[in-house]
Design an enzyme around this catalytic site. Structure first.
Site, short mmCIF file in Angstrom:
data_model
loop_
_atom_site.label_atom_id
_atom_site.label_comp_id
_atom_site.label_asym_id
_atom_site.label_seq_id
_atom_site.Cartn_x
_atom_site.Cartn_y
_atom_site.Cartn_z
N ALA A 80 0.98 -1.49 -0.09
CA ALA A 80 0.24 0.27 -0.13
C ALA A 80 0.66 1.20 -0.06
O ALA A 80 2.33 0.86 0.73
CB ALA A 80 -1.08 0.37 1.07
N GLY A 82 1.40 3.69 1.88
CA GLY A 82 2.52 3.71 3.18
C GLY A 82 2.82 2.39 3.83
O GLY A 82 2.79 2.29 5.10
N SER A 83 3.67 1.31 3.20
CA SER A 83 3.59 0.03 3.48
C SER A 83 5.20 0.43 3.92
O SER A 83 6.13 1.16 3.61
CB SER A 83 4.06 -0.52 2.25
OG SER A 83 5.07 -1.30 2.12
N ASN A 84 5.26 -0.92 4.95
CA ASN A 84 6.55 -0.84 5.64
C ASN A 84 7.68 -1.60 5.33
O ASN A 84 8.58 -1.34 4.67
CB ASN A 84 5.84 -0.89 7.02
CG ASN A 84 5.47 0.16 8.20
OD1 ASN A 84 5.27 1.16 8.67
ND2 ASN A 84 4.16 -0.53 8.39
N ALA A 86 8.10 -2.05 1.93
CA ALA A 86 8.47 -1.43 0.95
C ALA A 86 8.85 0.24 1.28
O ALA A 86 10.43 0.04 0.57
CB ALA A 86 7.58 0.19 0.30
#
Ligand SMILES: Cc1ncc(COP(=O)(O)O)c(C=O)c1O
Length: 322
Positions: A80, A82-84, A86
Site C-alpha cells: 500500500a 504507506g507500506s513499511n 516498501a
C-alpha cells in the site's frame, strides 16, 4: 531439530541491523489492566536500527542475500502507499547500491508523507497504481523493463512473506533465550503471514512452547492461518525437514476480531490500546498494525484468557513512520 536450527542460523544474510532488540517489562500496563493481568513483556523490534526499523528489516536481511545470490541489481516489490515493507526495501536497495522499484496502491499524499516520503528519500522509483489487484501486473511490467535494460530484477512478494523472509523472523526467536525470556504467549500484528510463520517455526526450532497469536490487520482469520501454515511447511522443507515438523504444539492461531473496517481503518479499541500503552509506558505503536495487535492483547487480558502466572510477550513490529 538441531540440524534445522543450525541451517537456519547459517543462512546467508545481509547485515542490515547488527544488534539484537531488547525485551522490556510492561509493569505499568499490567497495573492498568488490573490485579489478574499476566506478566507483560514487549520485544522492541521497532528499535531495529536500520531504515526506520520494524519486522521487515529481519526479513530483508535474508531476502537481499537471496537476491544477491541470484545476481540481482534491482529489487521490485509492492504494498500500500504507506507500506513499511516498501520503505525497508527502499532502504535495503540504497544500502546495497541497487535500484528499487516500488509498486504502491492507493492515493499518494502530495507532498509525500510518512513511509512514502522515506521511499523517495532512499531513492526508490515509486509507481502508484489504483488498486491492490493492479500490483502484480505492474511488478511484472517493471521486471520486463529492467531485463530489457540488461539489468537483473528480483521480485519480492507483498510484505516479504516468502519462506526465506519468514526465516528472517524465525532467526529472531533465539534472541529470547539469550535474554532468558520464556513467554507462554507471543502476540503480534499479522497480515501477509511471514512474521507469524517465522515466529511459530522459530519457537519450534528452539523448543519453546510459546503460543503465537497473530492479530490480523486486514485478512480473514482462516485464510491467514492457511497461508501461515503453508509458509511454515515450505520453511521446514527448505531447512531439510518435512512438512508439519515446524508447526509447534498449538494450532495456528489468527485473530481477526480487531480488523474493524479493514486495512488502515482504525477502531475505537485500537485507539484505546494506543493511548493506554503510550500513557502507561511511553511506547508508541502504529495505527495500522500494532494498535490492532495491542487491542487484541488487551481484549484477551480483560476476558480473563490468561492466568496471572503466565508471561505474555507483545512483539512490537515497528511501523511508527507510517
Ligand atoms: C508494522 C508491521 N507490523 C506487522 C506487519 C505484519 O507482518 P506480516 O506481513 O509478516 O504478517 C507488518 C507488515 O505487513 C508491518 O508493517
Amino acid at each position: 531439530m538441531a540440524t534445522a536450527l543450525a541451517t537456519l542460523m547459517s543462512k546467508p544474510a545481509v547485515d542490515l541491523a547488527r544488534h539484537r532488540t531488547p525485551v522490556e517489562r510492561l509493569a505499568r500496563l499490567e497495573q492498568a489492566l488490573g490485579p489478574d493481568a499476566p506478566r507483560l513483556l514487549v520485544k522492541r523490534d521497532d528499535l531495529l536500527a536500520f531504515g526506520g526499523g520494524g519486522n521487515k528489516v529481519r526479513k530483508l536481511q535474508l531476502i537481499a542475500a537471496e537476491a544477491r545470490r541470484a545476481g540481482a541489481d534491482t529489487l521490485i516489490t509492492c504494498g500500500a502507499v504507506g507500506s513499511n515493507h516498501a520503505r525497508v526495501t527502499a532502504a535495503t536497495g540504497a544500502a546495497l547500491g541497487w535500484r528499487v522499484i516500488l509498486v504502491l496502491n492507493g492515493v499518494a499524499p502530495d507532498p509525500p508523507t510518512g513511509n512514502l516520503r522515506l521511499d523517495h528519500l532512499f531513492g526508490a522509483d515509486v509507481r502508484i497504481v489504483p488498486r491492490r489487484e493492479d500490483r502484480a501486473a505492474a511488478m511484472e511490467a517493471a521486471a520486463d523493463e529492467v531485463r530489457r535494460a540488461d539489468h537483473v530484477p528480483f521480485v519480492i512478494p507483498v510484505g516479504g512473506s516468502t519462506p526465506v523472509g519468514a526465516m528472517g523472523m524465525a532467526r529472531a526467536v533465539p534472541e529470547l533465550g539469550m535474554d532468558r525470556v520464556t513467554p507462554d504467549v507471543i502476540i503480534h500484528a499479522s497480515s501477509s503471514g511471514g512474521t507469524q510463520a517465522g515466529l511459530v517455526a522459530g519457537c519450534a526450532l528452539v523448543g519453546s512452547r510459546a503460543h503465537v497469536i497473530g492479530v490480523s490487520a486486514d485478512e480473514p482469520a482462516e485464510a491467514l492461518a492457511t497461508h501461515v501454515e503453508q509458509l511454515i511447511d515450505s520453511m521446514a522443507v527448505a531447512l531439510g525437514g518435512r512438512a508439519g515438523t515446524l508447526l509447534g504444539p498449538h494450532p495456528i492461531t489468527t485473530d481477526d476480531s480487531q480488523v474493524g473496517g479493514g486495512y488502515g481503518v482504525s477502531t475505537p479499541a485500537a485507539t484505546e490500546a494506543t493511548t493506554l500503552l503510550a500513557r502507561t509506558e511511553g511506547i508508541v505503536i502504529d495505527s495500522v498494525y500494532g494498535a490492532k495487535a495491542m487491542a487484541g492483547l488487551i481484549a484477551r487480558v480483560r476476558a480473563g484468557t490468561f492466568t496471572k502466572d503466565q508471561t505474555v510477550l507483545f512483539w512490537h513490529t515497528g511501523g511508527l513512520i507510517g
